[in-house]
Design a protein around this motif. Structure first.
Motif, PDB file in Angstrom:
ATOM      1  N   UNK A 485       4.191   0.148  -6.162  1.00 61.14           N
ATOM      2  CA  UNK A 485       5.169  -0.725  -5.517  1.00 61.14           C
ATOM      3  C   UNK A 485       4.983  -0.782  -4.003  1.00 61.14           C
ATOM      4  N   UNK A 486       4.608   0.335  -3.402  1.00 68.01           N
ATOM      5  CA  UNK A 486       4.508   0.380  -1.947  1.00 68.01           C
ATOM      6  C   UNK A 486       3.116   0.033  -1.440  1.00 68.01           C
ATOM      7  N   UNK A 487       2.094   0.564  -2.087  1.00 67.51           N
ATOM      8  CA  UNK A 487       0.718   0.352  -1.622  1.00 67.51           C
ATOM      9  C   UNK A 487      -0.171  -0.030  -2.796  1.00 67.51           C
ATOM     10  N   UNK A 488      -0.021  -1.232  -3.317  1.00 73.49           N
ATOM     11  CA  UNK A 488      -0.852  -1.630  -4.461  1.00 73.49           C
ATOM     12  C   UNK A 488      -2.297  -1.887  -4.033  1.00 73.49           C
ATOM     13  N   UNK A 489      -3.221  -1.482  -4.871  1.00 72.74           N
ATOM     14  CA  UNK A 489      -4.631  -1.745  -4.625  1.00 72.74           C
ATOM     15  C   UNK A 489      -5.009  -3.100  -5.210  1.00 72.74           C
ATOM     16  N   UNK A 490      -6.244  -3.522  -4.953  1.00 77.52           N
ATOM     17  CA  UNK A 490      -6.710  -4.787  -5.495  1.00 77.52           C
ATOM     18  C   UNK A 490      -6.764  -4.727  -7.014  1.00 77.52           C
TER      19      UNK A 490
END
Length: 581
Positions: A485-490
Motif C-alpha cells: 500500500x505504501x511502496x508498491x513495486x512495478x
C-alpha cells in the motif's frame, strides 16, 4: 588499353604512394562514360529487429552496435532500428585520425550534453571478493538532459581505446542514448566489451552472427549466436543460440527474468527454512546447558532437507512466475528490478535472517509454554521431552511450508503435489516410525516410540500448532500488505492491473513499417576508404611479448569465403621494433 593495364599493375604493386598513383590512373580512364545501370545486394534486416530493440530499450538496457559496416551504412541501420531518431537533440560523429583530435571531439560532445560536467572522470575504487582483496573501479554515471547519439569509426576507435583515452570514450558514450561503433575490427569489438566490463561493473551480453563476432561473444558475460547466412562460428562460441534476433526479446524479458526471479526466491526461502531450523537449536541450548542436546528427533534432522522440504522449494524454483509471458512483453519495465538487484541483495539477506530469528523464537517458545503445565485428558502428565520435540518439529514444518505458499505466485499441479505431499509424507513417516506396534523391536533406533499416538491425539496440541502458525504468518502478511500500500513495486502494480483488466491480445504479425526520414536517404553508398590502413597500422593489436612463434588471424573479405573458417598465417619471431605489419 594494354598499356594502361600494365601501368595499373605497376601502380598496384608499389610500396609507397600506391593510392595516389592509382587515383591518377582511374582519373585517366574514367572519362566520357555513360551510366547504363547499377545493381546492389540488399542487406535486409530480420523481421522484428526494430520492435525488439525498442522493447529492450524500455527495459532500461543500453544497446551498443559494433559493426564492420561503413559509417553511412551503420547510420542508416541505426535509423532503421529506431536507435537513432529524428527527435534526438544531436548525433555526434567522431571521425578524427589523431589521438588529440579524438580527445577533442569526445570532450566537445560531452560539454554539449552537460556543460557543467567535470573535466576529469570520477572513478570510484572499491574492494570486492570473498576476502575483499580484489580492487574494482567504477565510472560514475552523469545525468544528461535529452537524448543524444554517438557514432565513432574504427580509425578513431583505435585511438580512443588507448589507455589514456579509454575513460574519455566510455564517459562520453555512457551519456548517450545510442552508441554505434562502425568500421571496427573483431578485436576492437572485444576491447569495447572489456572496457564496459571493467569500469561499469555491468552484466554484458554480446550477440552476433558471424566469425568476426566470436571475440566479442567470448569477451562478454553472456554470448548469443545467431545461426544464419554467416555460418556457425558464432553459434559454436556462444552460450545461447537461435535463428532470429527477435527471439532475444523473449530470452531476456521472459525466460531471463523468470529465471532470476525463481533463483532469488529459491535462495531467500532456502536461507529462511534452514536459519529457522538452526536458530531453534541455538535458543534451546540455553535450556539444556549447551550440552549439544538436539531439539528434534534425529530422524527428523536427517530427513528435513532430504525429504520434507526438498520438493516444495524445487517446484517453486522451476515453475513460479509473477506474471505470464504476454504481460512480460506488455510491460518491459518489469525487467528493471533485476538490474538493480532488488530481489536478492544484502538487505534482503538481513531481512531473511530477522524473519528466521522471529520464526524460530515462536516455534520454540510457544510449544514450550503450551506444553509446560499441560496434562492429558486422562490426567496424566504430557510435558516430556519427546512430546515437546514432536510438537516443535511439526510446527516448524507447517510454518515453512505455509511460508512457501505465500511466496508462490503461480500454482501448478506439481506445486500442489509437492507441498501437500511433503506434509502428508511427514505425518505418514511420523506415525509409522513413532508407533509402538510395528517397530517395537527397534526401540533403540527409534527412541520416540509411542510419542505420536500419545501427543497428536490431544486437542491442545493441535491448538498449539494452529497458534504457532498464526503468530508466524500473520505478521508477514500484514507487513507485505502495508508495504504494497505504501511502496508498491512495478511487479505489484502490474499484478494489480492483471487482476482488474483482461489479458492483452497478442499483436498481429505484420511487417514492420519503414521509417521515412526527411533528413536522410535510404541508401548507404560510400566512396570513403576501408580499414586497410587501420589493419596495417597495428593499433588494434594486443601488445604482447613475442614467443617462439605466433599466429596472426586474418579474415578474407571475399564473398566466397564469408562462411568459411578464418585463415591463419605464421610469422617468424622478430624484434617488435622491426616486425613488419
Amino acid at each position: 588499353m594494354e598499356e594502361w593495364k600494365q601501368r595499373h599493375h605497376e601502380a598496384s604493386t608499389v610500396m609507397e604512394g600506391r593510392e595516389e598513383r592509382l587515383d591518377e590512373l582511374y582519373e585517366e580512364i574514367e572519362k566520357d562514360l555513360v551510366l547504363l545501370g547499377a545493381t546492389a545486394v540488399e542487406d535486409k534486416l530480420q523481421d522484428g529487429v526494430p520492435q525488439t530493440i525498442e522493447q529492450l530499450a524500455k527495459a532500461d538496457m543500453k544497446i551498443w552496435v559494433l559493426t564492420g559496416d561503413k559509417q553511412e551504412t551503420a547510420e542508416n541501420i541505426g535509423y532503421s532500428c529506431n536507435m537513432l531518431r529524428e527527435e534526438m537533440k544531436d548525433v555526434f560523429v567522431v571521425a578524427a585520425n589523431t589521438a588529440d583530435g579524438v580527445k577533442e571531439e569526445l570532450q566537445n560532445a560531452r560539454r554539449k550534453m552537460c556543460p557543467e560536467a567535470a573535466e576529469e572522470p570520477s572513478v570510484n575504487k572499491s574492494r570486492a571478493g570473498l576476502f575483499w582483496l580484489q580492487i574494482t573501479e567504477t565510472l560514475q554515471d552523469e545525468k544528461v538532459d535529452g537524448e543524444y547519439g554517438l557514432v565513432i569509426n574504427g580509425h578513431s576507435l583505435a585511438f580512443a581505446l588507448e589507455e589514456n583515452l579509454q575513460l574519455e570514450l566510455l564517459r562520453t558514450a555512457c551519456m548517450c542514448q545510442t552508441v554505434i561503433c562502425c568500421r571496427v575490427t573483431p578485436l576492437q569489438k572485444a576491447q569495447v566489451v572489456q572496457l564496459v566490463k571493467k569500469y561499469k561493473q555491468a552484466v554484458t551480453l554480446a550477440i552476433g552472427d558471424g566469425a568476426n563476432d566470436v571475440s566479442m561473444i567470448k569477451a562478454a558475460h553472456i554470448g548469443v549466436g545467431i545461426s544464419g547466412q554467416e555460418g556457425m562460428q558464432a553459434v559454436l562460441s556462444s552460450d545461447f543460440s537461435f535463428a532470429q534476433f527477435r527471439y532475444l526479446q523473449r530470452l531476456l524479458l521472459v525466460h531471463g527474468r523468470w529465471s532470476y526471479l525463481r533463483m532469488c526466491k529459491f535462495l531467500r526461502y532456502f536461507f529462511y527454512k534452514n536459519f529457522t531450523f538452526t536458530f531453534v537449536h541455538f535458543w534451546y541450548a540455553f535450556f539444556c546447558g549447551f550440552s549439544a542436546q538436539t531439539v528434534y528427533d534425529e530422524w527428523f534432522i536427517t530427513m528435513y532437507n532430504l525429504v520434507y522440504t526438498a520438493l516444495p522449494v524445487l517446484g517453486m524454483s522451476l515453475f513460479d512466475q509473477d506474471v505470464n509471458d504476454r504481460w512480460s512483453f506488455q510491460y518491459p519495465q518489469l525487467y528493471a528490478p533485476g538490474q538493480l538487484n532488488l530481489y536478492f541483495n544484502k538487505k534482503a539477506f538481513v531481512r531473511c535472517m530477522i524473519h528466521s530469528c522471529y520464526s524460530s523464537l515462536i516455534v520454540l517458545f510457544i510449544p514450550w509454554a503450551a506444553m509446560r503445565d499441560t496434562v492429558r485428558d486422562d490426567g496424566k502428565d504430557i510435558a516430556d521431552y519427546q512430546s515437546f520435540a514432536l510438537l516443535a518439529q511439526t510446527c516448524l514444518l507447517v510454518v515453512v511450508n505455509i511460508q512457501l505458499c505465500l511466496d508462490t505466485h503461480y500454482w501448478t499441479a506439481v506445486n500442489q503435489f509437492f507441498v501437500w505431499g511433503s506434509l502428508a509424507a511427514y505425518f505418514a513417516i511420523t506415525f509409522t516410525m513413532y508407533s509402538n506396534g510395528m517397530f517395537f523391536i527397534f526401540t533403540s533406533s527409534f527412541p520416540f516410540v509411542g510419542t505420536a499416538r500419545n501427543s497428536l491425539n490431544q486437542p491442545n496440541v493441535w491448538l498449539t500448532l494452529f497458534l504457532t502458525t498464526l503468530l508466524c504468518i500473520v505478521p508477514v502478511v500484514a507487513f507485505r500488505f502495508i508495504l504494497i500500500q505504501l511502496r508498491p513495486t512495478i511487479n505489484d502494480k502490474v499484478r494489480h492491473k492483471l487482476r482488474k483488466e483482461a489479458l492483452p491480445a497478442p499483436a498481429p504479425r505484420r511487417p514492420p513499417a519503414r521509417r521515412i526520414s526527411t533528413r536522410r536517404s535510404g541508401y548507404a553508398f560510400s566512396h570513403s576508404q576501408g580499414f586497410g590502413n587501420l589493419v596495417t597500422s597495428r593499433r588494434f593489436l594486443l601488445k604482447r611479448p613475442l614467443k617462439s612463434r605466433s599466429l596472426l588471424f586474418t579474415q578474407t573479405d571475399s564473398p566466397l569465403a564469408q562462411n568459411q573458417p578464418q585463415h591463419y598465417r605464421t610469422i617468424a619471431e622478430e624484434p617488435e621494433e622491426s616486425q613488419s605489419p
